[in-house]
Design a protein around this motif. Structure first.
Motif, PDB file in Angstrom:
ATOM      1  N   SER B 333     -33.748 -49.855   9.293  1.00 48.71           N
ATOM      2  CA  SER B 333     -33.348 -48.665   8.548  1.00 48.71           C
ATOM      3  C   SER B 333     -33.499 -47.360   9.332  1.00 48.71           C
ATOM      4  N   ASP B 334     -33.648 -47.463  10.646  1.00 50.91           N
ATOM      5  CA  ASP B 334     -33.685 -46.238  11.467  1.00 50.91           C
ATOM      6  C   ASP B 334     -32.382 -46.061  12.251  1.00 50.91           C
ATOM      7  N   ILE B 335     -31.378 -46.823  11.891  1.00 49.40           N
ATOM      8  CA  ILE B 335     -30.149 -46.821  12.696  1.00 49.40           C
ATOM      9  C   ILE B 335     -29.533 -45.422  12.741  1.00 49.40           C
ATOM     10  N   LEU B 336     -29.353 -44.840  11.561  1.00 45.62           N
ATOM     11  CA  LEU B 336     -28.666 -43.543  11.539  1.00 45.62           C
ATOM     12  C   LEU B 336     -29.530 -42.432  12.122  1.00 45.62           C
ATOM     13  N   ILE B 337     -30.816 -42.448  11.787  1.00 48.15           N
ATOM     14  CA  ILE B 337     -31.656 -41.356  12.296  1.00 48.15           C
ATOM     15  C   ILE B 337     -31.720 -41.407  13.825  1.00 48.15           C
ATOM     16  N   CYS B 338     -31.644 -42.595  14.386  1.00 44.62           N
ATOM     17  CA  CYS B 338     -31.669 -42.689  15.851  1.00 44.62           C
ATOM     18  C   CYS B 338     -30.297 -42.354  16.445  1.00 44.62           C
ATOM     19  N   ALA B 339     -29.258 -42.869  15.828  1.00 45.79           N
ATOM     20  CA  ALA B 339     -27.919 -42.618  16.387  1.00 45.79           C
ATOM     21  C   ALA B 339     -27.608 -41.125  16.429  1.00 45.79           C
ATOM     22  N   TYR B 340     -28.061 -40.407  15.418  1.00 42.69           N
ATOM     23  CA  TYR B 340     -27.717 -38.978  15.353  1.00 42.69           C
ATOM     24  C   TYR B 340     -28.961 -38.098  15.382  1.00 42.69           C
ATOM     25  N   ALA B 341     -30.005 -38.547  16.037  1.00 44.39           N
ATOM     26  CA  ALA B 341     -31.268 -37.797  16.027  1.00 44.39           C
ATOM     27  C   ALA B 341     -31.081 -36.364  16.507  1.00 44.39           C
ATOM     28  N   VAL B 551     -23.721 -57.303   7.717  1.00 41.77           N
ATOM     29  CA  VAL B 551     -24.988 -57.816   7.200  1.00 41.77           C
ATOM     30  C   VAL B 551     -26.125 -57.048   7.862  1.00 41.77           C
ATOM     31  N   GLU B 552     -26.955 -56.427   7.049  1.00 43.63           N
ATOM     32  CA  GLU B 552     -28.064 -55.694   7.655  1.00 43.63           C
ATOM     33  C   GLU B 552     -29.223 -55.543   6.684  1.00 43.63           C
ATOM     34  N   GLN B 553     -30.328 -55.061   7.235  1.00 43.65           N
ATOM     35  CA  GLN B 553     -31.576 -55.044   6.476  1.00 43.65           C
ATOM     36  C   GLN B 553     -31.990 -53.610   6.148  1.00 43.65           C
ATOM     37  N   ASN B 554     -31.166 -52.980   5.329  1.00 42.20           N
ATOM     38  CA  ASN B 554     -31.475 -51.654   4.799  1.00 42.20           C
ATOM     39  C   ASN B 554     -30.668 -51.462   3.526  1.00 42.20           C
ATOM     40  N   GLN B 558     -26.510 -48.946   6.909  1.00 43.86           N
ATOM     41  CA  GLN B 558     -26.474 -47.902   7.946  1.00 43.86           C
ATOM     42  C   GLN B 558     -25.530 -48.233   9.104  1.00 43.86           C
ATOM     43  N   LEU B 559     -25.502 -49.487   9.506  1.00 42.50           N
ATOM     44  CA  LEU B 559     -24.565 -49.813  10.590  1.00 42.50           C
ATOM     45  C   LEU B 559     -23.138 -49.663  10.095  1.00 42.50           C
ATOM     46  N   ARG B 560     -22.940 -50.053   8.854  1.00 42.99           N
ATOM     47  CA  ARG B 560     -21.607 -49.917   8.262  1.00 42.99           C
ATOM     48  C   ARG B 560     -21.176 -48.449   8.285  1.00 42.99           C
ATOM     49  N   THR B 561     -22.093 -47.578   7.893  1.00 45.72           N
ATOM     50  CA  THR B 561     -21.788 -46.140   7.912  1.00 45.72           C
ATOM     51  C   THR B 561     -21.421 -45.688   9.327  1.00 45.72           C
TER      52      THR B 561
END
Ligand SMILES: Cc1ncc(C[n+]2csc(CCOP(=O)(O)OP(=O)(O)O)c2C)c(N)n1
Ligand code: SF4
Lengths: 351, 611
Positions: B333-341, B551-554, B558-561
């Motif tokens: 669940s840190d995908i977005l915060i890391c991608a756009y930190a 398929v993801e664990q959040n 987030q990956l979909r977004t």
């Protein structure tokens, strides 16, 4: 474009140091700070100290946070790499840089807002880790760049330009540095070149964390509403000019006084500070006495200046970590990569 | 009917945190692995040092299904506090092993499971007088009993005990003795073996059994990292500790004791990333290891590193968020915060390792990428990979491989008069040249800052140079597409219009789910994304399928977004399959979700056939 290059001009009889460099080789871009800002005097003291020590400018790394004070590295040592990091976080960046290459000379420049408020923690930890550096706080008791709010070093009871009274107790970074184990602790005044230059030189030669708290008046305090020379007024009326320079045209405040004596310094906002230069027979090797002395001088309404504490057989972070004598950034594959055979042994241990 | 199964079942140990059960449970798991049968163990532990419940689950899987399965065939119930929940979790026909020293009312047991009561407390009280010994040997005794019940070769367990206490040889005999107390008791009192059995096989091969964090820490050693600045946080702490352990062993000069690395436990995450930035600016390879809350604190520096173009490697071992969330549970669940930190327009490169093997490989590669791209690189681990031991391909290294230091202009190049502009795009790939501080007396110095500047690193607030710079950063991001690990395609046996995208620790469960779905007649092509920015293969894959499950664990997909934001895809085309209760995703879950949602998709196709 606010970057200004300086015209190259060489006087034939100009003074050269042991490296054959002139003072000009230690300069940077033209300052865009307010004329008369104490920070500019500190910049020239840094240049003078480096020149006199014949330090190769490119072997100095200058790092800062954010603030007027933190802008100054642009204005000295133009051949050095500089790093304006983020507000209050210069100490960690400098620590990392120092870890990467222990062979360079590290000069950290910060403000009282930068180091005593947002960056208080980083200041403390870089000092206690004994990072080999010169850490100068250009202390004007206010936030200059954001226009005059109190900083954490502002005295209790002092009034801001807007007439607000500061109700909080100040942080004395010198006392804190002493308590944190800094092995070189000094305080000076931006206008006292005779005192400041030798202090910076000594700090540069010191191994470990050398801290200098340098009182540095901010002329922009003069910048009141209704004045046609105020920052806002000038900016509104003449956007093309470097507005900060335009505000005051004041001369920098200077000081010249003997060891063991005091001098009253009138600041641009009309207030006065009384500096007391430590006397010749002051013992710089006693940390406890230093703290006590600071307390007593402060109680008498004065500010002690000079070299306050020095530990001769000091250590630095690299010694404490027992790192290789070579800079870590210069190590090559053979020094770093254990290789396939070592990996095969690790694999074997994981079955 | 009691479950009958050879080399395919799940054993779950319910223990009390701090009771010393961890090493006994691991001993059990390793013994099965040594018999050549693949295992997939998982720790389930609370955010607490002592007293609270913990579980350790071992999936025994000759078929090599290394994801979590869900359900329990044999419960080793050693925690009275969680008794009801533990007993309820057993599959019908499963087995319950418990300490029968104190009578348990029949109402607390189940009639559809086989109950095996062993008076463990009575036995240890009889055999040992020291309370600590009683506790520790109780664990070994139940391992001995389980060996008899499950047909685990006792010699293998003995050998493992010998290896474990090598150097502390005095401990070997007492442990062997405890093991045999349990083994002999079970043989004498129970019908051994039960329906669940371990049979020697040769399915483990040369694979290794290791935690992802240890693997990533070792990857950092092989990646040439010399500076590590970190701040303790679960589940990333053991990564920095592993780096240190391996460095002590592999990077200390044997003659002088001098260290070819520096590790600083910083005062917080702001300082740790600050040190990384400072060290990397100065030409060292530097990293930090952290988790979500740490990433939150690092935002400002990450923006600086992105904009000022400073390499940095961050191992983010994700845990359940938001806030302190579920500190000891897993999520992605840190995908977005890391991608756009960070504030402003920023984009960062992410790598998604699937298991410890890739944690090592990507861990090492991240340093090359950071230097090559002069930007932060995030290695996106999670608790499931990081803190569990996984069976995976052995680590591999090519001694001919050289560190890619990226575009660094040397003293000689500067001396030769090469034009140096820190932010000049000389090669058209968006990546400028840099110089290390101190390189040349009169050339190549520049000012690093987070404020806007021109191509020669001179401060300017003009709009055009700012835009020029921001556009170049986008070019650089485009360049990154070809440098990050490419996605891997697992093609279905039959042509299909259904695709699945997944990443990271979801991989093993996904592989199994694909096979299960295939058996159900639902054929899916699965693409495992391993890096961000997404390569064109990802966009093509989506275009080639009518419906793509992500398929993801959040909770929020987030990956979909990220796929929608970066690849310009019709949102209707991407169907989220989300699992985020903090436990690792299972094949059962994926199969159920996709089967349910895919039936909707297949309906029109069937109608066509009918008409
Ligand atoms: C995170 C963050 N918060 C606030 C600011 C705004 N800011 C810039 S400089 C400054 C204060 C600087 O004061 P000081 O360090 O005393 O330096 P001076 O300008 O007085 O020399 C502040 C609050 C910022 N740049 N970053
Ligand atoms: S605002 Fe104050 S601190 Fe800033 S440049 Fe002007 S005088 Fe110096």
């Amino acid at each position: 474009m606010t970057y200004l290059a300086k015209p190259k001009f060489h006087h034939p009889a100009i003074e050269l140091n042991d490296l054959g460099f002139t003072h000009r080789d230690y300069e940077g871009a033209i300052s865009t700070l307010c004329a008369g800002c104490g920070h500019d005097s500190i910049s020239s003291a840094i240049m003078r100290a480096c020149f006199e020590l014949s330090l190769p400018p490119h072997r100095i790394a200058k790092l800062s946070g954010i603030g007027c004070s933190s802008k100054t590295p642009t204005y000295f040592l133009g051949q050095s790499h500089g790093f304006n990091s983020v507000h209050g976080r210069m100490p960690s960046v400098l620590t990392g840089a120092n870890l990467a290459n222990r062979d360079l000379i590290y000069l950290g420049v910060s403000g009282d807002g930068d180091s005593a408020s947002i960056g208080f923690g980083q200041f403390a930890h870089a000092i206690r880790r004994a990072v080999n550096m010169v850490y100068i706080v250009e202390n004007n008791g206010v936030y200059g760049l954001t226009k005059g709010q109190f900083s954490a070093t502002s005295d209790r009871g002092s009034k801001s330009k807007k007439g607000v009274m500061n109700a909080d107790s100040p942080i004395d970074l010198v006392t804190i540095a002493l308590q944190l184990g800094a092995t070189f602790v000094a305080r000076s005044f931006s206008g006292d070149k005779d005192q400041l230059v030798p202090l910076i030189k000594a700090a540069l030669e010191h191994k470990g964390a050398a801290f200098i708290d340098c009182i540095s008046p901010c002329v922009a305090f003069n910048n009141h509403e209704g004045s046609t020379k105020s920052f806002d007024y000038v900016r509104a009326h003449n956007a093309a000019l470097n507005s900060l320079d335009f505000i005051t045209g004041r001369a920098p405040i200077t000081a010249d006084y003997a060891e063991g004596t005091t001098q009253d310094i009138a600041l641009h906002d009309g207030s006065t500070i009384r500096l007391r230069k430590l006397s010749l027979d002051y013992d710089v090797s006693d940390r406890g006495a230093a703290l006590n002395h600071l307390y007593q001088v402060h109680a008498s309404g004065e500010i002690a200046t000079g070299l306050i504490y020095l530990e001769d057989d000091s250590s630095d972070l690299h010694e404490r970590l027992n790192t290789d004598e070579r800079p870590l950034n210069a190590l090559a594959e053979a020094d770093l990569i254990p290789g396939a055979a070592a990996l095969a042994r690790i694999n074997a241990g994981l079955r | 009917m009691p479950i009958e199964s050879v080399n395919d079942f799940v054993v779950r140990f319910a223990n009390v945190n701090g009771s010393g059960s961890a090493s006994a449970n691991q001993l059990f798991a390793r013994a099965i692995m040594r018999m050549g049968v693949p295992i997939a163990p998982r720790n389930i532990f609370p955010s607490n040092i002592q007293g609270l419940p913990t579980w350790y689950e071992v999936r025994v899987t000759e078929a090599d299904h290394l994801g979590a399965r869900g359900g329990t065939d044999l419960m080793v119930a050693m925690n009275p506090q969680t008794w009801d929940k533990d007993v309820a979790a057993i599959e019908p026909g499963g087995y319950l092993f418990y300490d029968s020293s104190r009578p348990i009312p029949a109402s607390k047991l189940r009639t559809d499971v086989s109950v095996i009561g062993m008076p463990l407390t009575d036995i240890v009280n009889r055999e040992y007088s020291d309370p600590r010994q009683r506790q520790l040997f109780k664990n070994i005794i139940y391992v001995g009993a389980l060996a008899a019940l499950l047909d685990i070769e006792i010699g293998v367990v003995e050998t493992l005990i010998g290896e474990q206490f090598k150097g502390k040889d005095k401990l070997i005999a007492p442990n062997h003795r405890a093991l045999h107390i349990g083994f002999d008791y079970a043989k004498a009192n129970f019908a051994c073996p039960i329906g669940l059995r371990v049979r020697r096989a040769d399915k483990v091969g040369d694979r290794i059994f290791v935690e992802g964090n240890a693997a990533a820490g070792l990857g950092a050693v092989y990646g040439g990292a010399t500076v590590c600045a970190w701040y303790p946080i679960t589940p990333s702490t053991s990564l920095a500790e592993a780096f240190e352990r391996y460095c002590v062993r592999l990077r200390t000069d044997p003659d002088t004791g001098k260290r070819r690395y520096a590790i600083v436990q910083a005062e917080d995450e702001l300082a740790s990333i600050g040190m990384v930035v400072g060290a990397a600016w100065n030409g060292a390879r530097a990293f930090t290891a952290t988790s979500g809350p740490g990433i939150s604190l690092m935002q400002e520096f990450l923006g600086l590193a992105y904009f000022a173009e400073i390499p940095a490697v961050l191992f983010d071992v994700q845990r359940g968020g938001p806030s302190t969330g579920m500190p000891t549970r897993t999520q992605q669940s840190d995908i977005l915060i890391c991608a756009y930190a960070a504030h402003g327009d920023t984009k960062h490169v992410l790598l998604f390792p699937r298991d410890p093997h890739e944690a090592f490989t990507f861990g090492a590669q991240a340093f090359d990428l950071a230097d090559r791209l002069q930007t932060p690189i995030f290695v996106m681990l999670d608790l499931d990979i990081g803190m569990n031991q996984h069976l995976c391909a052995p680590f591999a290294w090519d001694d001919a491989r050289l560190l890619d230091r990226g575009k660094v202009m040397t003293h000689d190049e500067l001396e030769a008069g090469r034009d140096f502009g820190r932010y000049l795009d000389v090669d058209g790939d968006g990546i400028p040249y840099r110089t290390y501080p101190g390189t040349h007396p009169s050339r190549g110095s520049f000012f690093t800052r987070g404020s806007t500047r021109d191509r020669y690193a001179r401060y300017t607030e003009e709009g055009a140079p700012y835009v020029d710079n921001m556009e170049r950063l986008l070019r650089k991001f485009e360049t990154a597409k070809a440098l990050v690990p490419p996605p891997l395609l697992d093609k279905a046996a039959q042509p299909t219009r259904i695709g699945v995208i997944h990443y990271g620790s979801t991989g093993p469960a996904m592989d199994e789910a694909v096979r299960l779905l295939g058996a159900d007649g639902v054929h899916v092509d699965a693409l495992r994304v391993r890096g961000f920015p997404f390569s064109h293969a990802v966009t093509d894959f989506i275009a080639d399928h009518e419906q793509v499950f992500v398929v993801e664990q959040n909770r929020d997909g987030q990956l979909r977004t990220l796929l929608l934001a970066e690849c310009g895809i019709d949102p209707a085309q991407l169907v989220a399959v989300l699992h985020y209760d903090g436990t690792p995703i299972t094949a059962r879950f994926i199969r159920r979700e996709i089967a349910a949602k895919a039936s909707v998709i297949r309906t029109p196709a069937r109608r066509e056939v009918l008409s």
